[in-house]
Structures are given as C-alpha cells and as structure tokens.
Scaffold this motif. Sequence first.
Motif, mmCIF file in Angstrom:
data_model
loop_
_atom_site.group_PDB
_atom_site.id
_atom_site.type_symbol
_atom_site.label_atom_id
_atom_site.label_comp_id
_atom_site.label_asym_id
_atom_site.label_seq_id
_atom_site.Cartn_x
_atom_site.Cartn_y
_atom_site.Cartn_z
ATOM 1 N N SER A 1 7.691 -9.214 -14.794
ATOM 2 C CA SER A 1 8.041 -7.812 -15.039
ATOM 3 C C SER A 1 7.266 -6.866 -14.126
ATOM 4 N N VAL A 2 5.988 -7.160 -13.883
ATOM 5 C CA VAL A 2 5.209 -6.315 -12.960
ATOM 6 C C VAL A 2 5.794 -6.414 -11.552
ATOM 7 N N ALA A 3 6.180 -7.614 -11.159
ATOM 8 C CA ALA A 3 6.787 -7.789 -9.837
ATOM 9 C C ALA A 3 8.037 -6.921 -9.697
ATOM 10 N N LEU A 4 8.887 -6.938 -10.688
ATOM 11 C CA LEU A 4 10.109 -6.120 -10.623
ATOM 12 C C LEU A 4 9.786 -4.630 -10.605
ATOM 13 N N GLU A 5 8.854 -4.214 -11.468
ATOM 14 C CA GLU A 5 8.476 -2.794 -11.520
ATOM 15 C C GLU A 5 7.916 -2.305 -10.188
ATOM 16 N N ARG A 6 7.236 -3.193 -9.474
ATOM 17 C CA ARG A 6 6.590 -2.789 -8.225
ATOM 18 C C ARG A 6 7.468 -3.051 -7.002
ATOM 19 N N GLY A 7 8.717 -3.476 -7.227
ATOM 20 C CA GLY A 7 9.666 -3.605 -6.123
ATOM 21 C C GLY A 7 9.749 -4.980 -5.488
ATOM 22 N N TYR A 8 9.148 -5.985 -6.100
ATOM 23 C CA TYR A 8 9.237 -7.347 -5.562
ATOM 24 C C TYR A 8 10.412 -8.049 -6.235
ATOM 25 N N LEU A 9 11.594 -7.728 -5.743
ATOM 26 C CA LEU A 9 12.824 -8.144 -6.411
ATOM 27 C C LEU A 9 13.191 -9.603 -6.163
ATOM 28 N N GLU A 10 12.578 -10.222 -5.161
ATOM 29 C CA GLU A 10 12.898 -11.615 -4.837
ATOM 30 C C GLU A 10 11.805 -12.575 -5.271
ATOM 31 N N GLY A 11 10.860 -12.116 -6.071
ATOM 32 C CA GLY A 11 9.740 -12.950 -6.491
ATOM 33 C C GLY A 11 10.176 -14.152 -7.327
ATOM 34 N N GLN B 1 -2.126 -17.480 -8.998
ATOM 35 C CA GLN B 1 -2.063 -17.012 -7.613
ATOM 36 C C GLN B 1 -0.815 -16.163 -7.419
ATOM 37 N N ILE B 2 -0.998 -15.062 -6.701
ATOM 38 C CA ILE B 2 0.139 -14.249 -6.280
ATOM 39 C C ILE B 2 0.176 -14.349 -4.762
ATOM 40 N N ARG B 3 1.204 -14.950 -4.249
ATOM 41 C CA ARG B 3 1.342 -15.126 -2.800
ATOM 42 C C ARG B 3 2.310 -14.086 -2.254
ATOM 43 N N GLY B 4 2.297 -13.928 -0.960
ATOM 44 C CA GLY B 4 3.150 -12.948 -0.323
ATOM 45 C C GLY B 4 2.499 -11.573 -0.391
ATOM 46 N N PRO B 5 3.250 -10.530 -0.044
ATOM 47 C CA PRO B 5 2.690 -9.172 -0.027
ATOM 48 C C PRO B 5 2.129 -8.725 -1.385
ATOM 49 N N GLY B 6 2.650 -9.241 -2.487
ATOM 50 C CA GLY B 6 2.148 -8.884 -3.811
ATOM 51 C C GLY B 6 0.696 -9.274 -4.008
ATOM 52 N N GLY B 7 0.242 -10.289 -3.288
ATOM 53 C CA GLY B 7 -1.143 -10.732 -3.394
ATOM 54 C C GLY B 7 -2.131 -9.728 -2.838
ATOM 55 N N ASN B 8 -1.649 -8.784 -2.037
ATOM 56 C CA ASN B 8 -2.508 -7.733 -1.474
ATOM 57 C C ASN B 8 -2.255 -6.376 -2.118
ATOM 58 N N ASP B 9 -1.397 -6.342 -3.107
ATOM 59 C CA ASP B 9 -1.033 -5.102 -3.782
ATOM 60 C C ASP B 9 -1.989 -4.888 -4.956
ATOM 61 N N ILE B 10 -2.945 -3.999 -4.778
ATOM 62 C CA ILE B 10 -3.979 -3.755 -5.795
ATOM 63 C C ILE B 10 -3.349 -3.349 -7.132
ATOM 64 N N SER C 1 5.670 -13.389 -4.325
ATOM 65 C CA SER C 1 6.276 -12.082 -4.597
ATOM 66 C C SER C 1 7.509 -11.802 -3.744
ATOM 67 N N GLY C 2 7.579 -12.392 -2.575
ATOM 68 C CA GLY C 2 8.641 -12.018 -1.652
ATOM 69 C C GLY C 2 8.377 -10.609 -1.141
ATOM 70 N N PRO C 3 9.288 -10.039 -0.356
ATOM 71 C CA PRO C 3 9.058 -8.700 0.202
ATOM 72 C C PRO C 3 9.141 -7.616 -0.871
ATOM 73 N N ARG C 4 8.490 -6.515 -0.595
ATOM 74 C CA ARG C 4 8.537 -5.374 -1.516
ATOM 75 C C ARG C 4 9.597 -4.393 -1.038
ATOM 76 N N TYR C 5 10.432 -3.970 -1.955
ATOM 77 C CA TYR C 5 11.461 -2.987 -1.653
ATOM 78 C C TYR C 5 10.997 -1.631 -2.183
ATOM 79 N N LEU C 6 11.064 -0.652 -1.335
ATOM 80 C CA LEU C 6 10.655 0.699 -1.710
ATOM 81 C C LEU C 6 11.843 1.626 -1.586
ATOM 82 N N LEU C 7 11.929 2.576 -2.492
ATOM 83 C CA LEU C 7 12.968 3.582 -2.443
ATOM 84 C C LEU C 7 12.507 4.644 -1.452
ATOM 85 N N GLY C 8 13.317 4.940 -0.466
ATOM 86 C CA GLY C 8 12.969 5.946 0.529
ATOM 87 C C GLY C 8 13.141 7.351 -0.026
ATOM 88 N N GLU C 9 13.061 8.315 0.862
ATOM 89 C CA GLU C 9 13.206 9.706 0.455
ATOM 90 C C GLU C 9 14.583 9.910 -0.151
#
Length: 195
Positions: free
Chosen positions: A140-150, A100-109, A174-182
Amino acid sequence: VAEAAKKEPRIGLELNGIEGSLARNIRAHLSLTSKPCTIAPAYVKTLAGRAERESKDALQALGYYSPTVNVEIDETGDCPLARITVAKGEPVIVEDIDIQIRGPGGNDIGFLEELEAIVLAVGKPVNHQHYASAKQLIESVALERGYLEGIFLTREIRVNPERRRAAVTLVFDSGPRYLLGELRIEQDPDILDED
C-alpha cells in the motif's frame, strides 16, 4: 424462519488450558460451535475431529507450532458441549527479519519511514497476522508513493519447529516511481452558463 434460526441454541464450548488472544483465535477458527444443537450426532463427531486441526491451525497462526489438543464431546445435556483442552507448548520465536526494498523505493526516505510501522520483531513469537500486515503495508505504501509496478521478489516465513525458531524474509522491488506532473485546467469562459 430466519428469526428462529438466529435463536436456535449452538453447540457449546469449554476451552481449557489457554486464555486471551490464543483462546479468541481458537474460538474464531472452530466450525463446531457455529452449528445448532440439533445436528446429527455423526456430524458432531466429524466436526469434533476437525476441531483438533482447527485449534492447532489457530495456535500456529500465533506462533505455537507444537501444541497438544484434546477434544471431547459431552452429549449428556440438551445440547452437545465440546471440551477442548490445550497445552500450547513453547512458541516459535522470530530470530531473523530481512526486509529489503530494492529499486528506487529503497532510496525513498518517505517510503522507508512509513515502513517503521511494521510490527514484526526479533525475539517475539511468530505472528502470521503481523507478517500479512507487513506485506500489505509495503504494497500500500508503494502504491501511495507512485511505485505502481512494485512486486515481491521473496516473501516467506521459514519455520523450524524443532528449534522453535523462524526467519522472515520480504524482498520488494519497487520498480519505477510515477509522479503526477503539473496539473493545468483551462476553460473557455464562453462555455460557462451564468444561469
């Protein structure tokens, strides 16, 4: 001196009753065969006692929890020879996998698609390396996709050796996803040195 140590003969191994990955895993786990022929006979006996446990641990890692292992040391030649005879028994089979992947990562296709590479499978023998690889892949997938607190909430293999069945549970939040802005880079043209 180091050159002489590399060429010194090692305790020999004769492995009977198994082959392939099981035999390779036992060979990798044995401390006995890494020792030179010249070690004290008492130490050879101590290592022979360990060889049974090391062989069983090596088989357990690949799903064989009830093997019979017999270790004999032949000291008639110039170098001791360990004869290990193995009856591997029946493997413990994975009957249930709950990932199971819980949190926002669970909806990240994209996250979920990456996890299709997990090689754990119902109906196959327990393989502790596959289990460890599954945990590593999720992290590793969690980190690559920005879930740094997973973090894993649950990570376990429940084994029932008598029934020869196992269940794997991996629950990851997964915890929250961090995205790099512009990203904007501005440079003062006067700072550039043309030389």
